[in-house]
Write a protein that holds these residues in place. Structure first.
Motif, PDB file in Angstrom:
ATOM      1  N   TYR A   1       0.816  -1.213   0.000  1.00  0.00           N
ATOM      2  CA  TYR A   1       0.000   0.000   0.000  1.00  0.00           C
ATOM      3  C   TYR A   1       0.848   1.261   0.000  1.00  0.00           C
TER       4      TYR A   1
ATOM      5  N   ILE B   1      -6.263  -4.963  -0.416  1.00  0.00           N
ATOM      6  CA  ILE B   1      -7.648  -4.483  -0.414  1.00  0.00           C
ATOM      7  C   ILE B   1      -7.830  -3.334   0.572  1.00  0.00           C
ATOM      8  N   MET B   2      -7.710  -3.608   1.873  1.00  0.00           N
ATOM      9  CA  MET B   2      -7.933  -2.559   2.866  1.00  0.00           C
ATOM     10  C   MET B   2      -6.828  -1.506   2.838  1.00  0.00           C
TER      11      MET B   2
ATOM     12  N   GLY C   1      -5.769  -0.206   0.145  1.00  0.00           N
ATOM     13  CA  GLY C   1      -6.149   0.735  -0.898  1.00  0.00           C
ATOM     14  C   GLY C   1      -5.484   0.564  -2.245  1.00  0.00           C
TER      15      GLY C   1
ATOM     16  N   GLU D   1      -8.101   0.058  -4.846  1.00  0.00           N
ATOM     17  CA  GLU D   1      -8.881   1.294  -5.010  1.00  0.00           C
ATOM     18  C   GLU D   1      -8.163   2.216  -5.985  1.00  0.00           C
TER      19      GLU D   1
ATOM     20  N   PRO E   1      -7.770   0.097 -10.095  1.00  0.00           N
ATOM     21  CA  PRO E   1      -8.904  -0.826 -10.254  1.00  0.00           C
ATOM     22  C   PRO E   1      -8.755  -1.793 -11.417  1.00  0.00           C
TER      23      PRO E   1
ATOM     24  N   ILE F   1     -10.440   2.738   1.276  1.00  0.00           N
ATOM     25  CA  ILE F   1     -11.352   2.124   0.297  1.00  0.00           C
ATOM     26  C   ILE F   1     -12.746   2.736   0.412  1.00  0.00           C
ATOM     27  N   SER F   2     -13.486   2.664  -0.683  1.00  0.00           N
ATOM     28  CA  SER F   2     -14.828   3.258  -0.739  1.00  0.00           C
ATOM     29  C   SER F   2     -15.923   2.212  -0.899  1.00  0.00           C
ATOM     30  N   GLU F   3     -15.548   0.951  -1.116  1.00  0.00           N
ATOM     31  CA  GLU F   3     -16.512  -0.132  -1.281  1.00  0.00           C
ATOM     32  C   GLU F   3     -16.247  -1.202  -0.224  1.00  0.00           C
TER      33      GLU F   3
ATOM     34  N   PRO G   1     -14.864  -4.631   1.248  1.00  0.00           N
ATOM     35  CA  PRO G   1     -13.669  -5.386   0.875  1.00  0.00           C
ATOM     36  C   PRO G   1     -13.944  -6.479  -0.155  1.00  0.00           C
TER      37      PRO G   1
ATOM     38  N   TYR H   1     -13.689  -5.553  -3.972  1.00  0.00           N
ATOM     39  CA  TYR H   1     -12.362  -5.517  -4.600  1.00  0.00           C
ATOM     40  C   TYR H   1     -11.856  -6.934  -4.853  1.00  0.00           C
TER      41      TYR H   1
END
Length: 364
Positions: A180, A239-240, A242, A245, A248, A283-285, A287, A290
């Motif tokens: 990340y 994932i967490m 980012g 994110e 994509p 993240i915006s969605e 987990p 993704y």
């Protein structure tokens, strides 16, 4: 025999002599020093878990056979012409191949010749695939110590027709920041632009050293099943953390992580993000969004994961493999074993898992 089988995880043996054939003589000694130091760390210096792995690897050398169902002694392990014959015998159309050696663990240690050594190693993989690039899909190893070098190597192998890239699963084991971190942004941007998948092949994690030391069983039977479960850390960082994110379009493949436990992991992390109100600011969605969009898993012969968890994980996210030539391999009976494994699974789902998903991800 009309059904196409694609193994998303098989293996190839390279030798140091082959790699040095691609290196100028002035770097041979430095290469030997780096490779020798790595092998010494694996066998003696890095702890019980890696020693166990080194011992298993030694048993699986071409000088002997690890078990009754191992095919490590077959020439198809290192000879591409023989490999194609073995694939024909097994009814397998194409294989995605991973080197037995995690070369990114020592390539960066070759004094005054890192870039040349990285290229030499990947050129050796390219030599193997050149026997039939449509059927032998090698995963080019990309070291992460020098991001500028890594980006250049992605460009270079992509220009040579690469279809697959391999990165280390756990950067922290190499003394590097987790994925990340912004330092990787140029690398992930480049890989996303190429459309090539990033493959993470699981292996023994050094944090299991203490468990391996305490394991009372002769073959480390307490520690070994823990190895795939450690992949949850890598899922979380991507994932967490980012990464998916920001990028994509990345295609990510985790090789041999196990399947059934992943359904549980997805349920837990989504529950953390909703009911338990854990904060994941990168993240915006959910987990799981993704995971299902970007991450794919290979398996060999796992009934519970395939029959009970495939809908939870995602039929589009699963890929069958032979794991040739490891002891668990389905060779030379892959078609028979696939038929047995997929009893009761709809034909369209079977087609995706045994070939369609891999064909899409690797552009086959």
């Amino acid at each position: 025999m009309d059904e196409r089988l694609i193994s998303a995880d098989s293996h190839v043996k390279l030798t140091h002599a082959q790699v040095k054939d691609h290196l100028p003589a002035r770097l041979h000694e430095a290469y030997d020093d780096a490779a020798g130091a790595y092998e010494q760390r694996m066998s003696r210096g890095t702890g019980a878990a890696n020693r166990a792995g080194a011992e298993q690897a030694a048993k699986r050398s071409d000088k002997g056979i690890a078990s009754d169902n191992s095919v490590f002694g077959r020439a198809g392990y290192w000879d591409p012409a023989e490999r194609l014959k073995d694939m024909d015998l097994d009814g397998v159309d194409a294989e995605v191949l991973y080197s037995e050696v995690s070369a990114f663990r020592y390539l960066s240690d070759v004094k005054d010749g890192v870039a040349e050594t990285v290229q030499a190693f990947n050129d050796t993989l390219h030599d193997f695939a050149s026997a039939d690039p449509q059927r032998l899909i090698v995963s080019y190893q990309i070291p992460i110590h020098d991001i500028e070098l890594a980006v250049a190597e992605v460009d270079r192998v992509a220009a040579r027709g690469a279809k697959s890239l391999q990165l280390p699963v756990f950067p922290s084991e190499l003394g590097q920041a987790d994925y990340y971190d912004d330092r990787y942004d140029p690398l992930f941007a480049k890989i996303q632009d190429t459309g090539l998948p990033i493959c993470f092949h699981i292996g023994l994690k050094t944090t299991l050293d203490d468990l391996a030391r305490r394991d009372p069983t002769p073959n480390k039977g307490v520690m070994v099943p823990m190895t795939p479960l450690m992949t949850g850390e890598a899922f979380g960082m991507l994932i967490m953390g980012g990464v998916l994110e920001k990028f994509p379009g990345l295609k990510v493949v985790f090789v041999e992580p196990g399947v059934a436990w992943v359904g549980w992991w997805l349920e837990v992390v989504d529950d953390m993000a909703t009911r338990q109100r854990y904060k994941f600011p990168a993240i915006s969605e959910l987990p799981s969004t993704y995971f299902r969009r970007n991450i794919n898993l290979t398996f060999i012969d796992e009934h519970l994961g395939l029959h009970r968890m495939r809908d939870i994980i995602g039929v589009d996210n699963l890929m069958w493999s032979t794991d040739f030539p490891h002891p668990v391999t389905s060779w030379p009976n892959s078609r028979k074993i696939v038929d047995e494994q997929f009893v009761g699974i709809p034909a369209d789902e079977r087609e995706k898992i045994v070939c369609g998903n891999a064909a899409r991800i690797w552009g086959l």
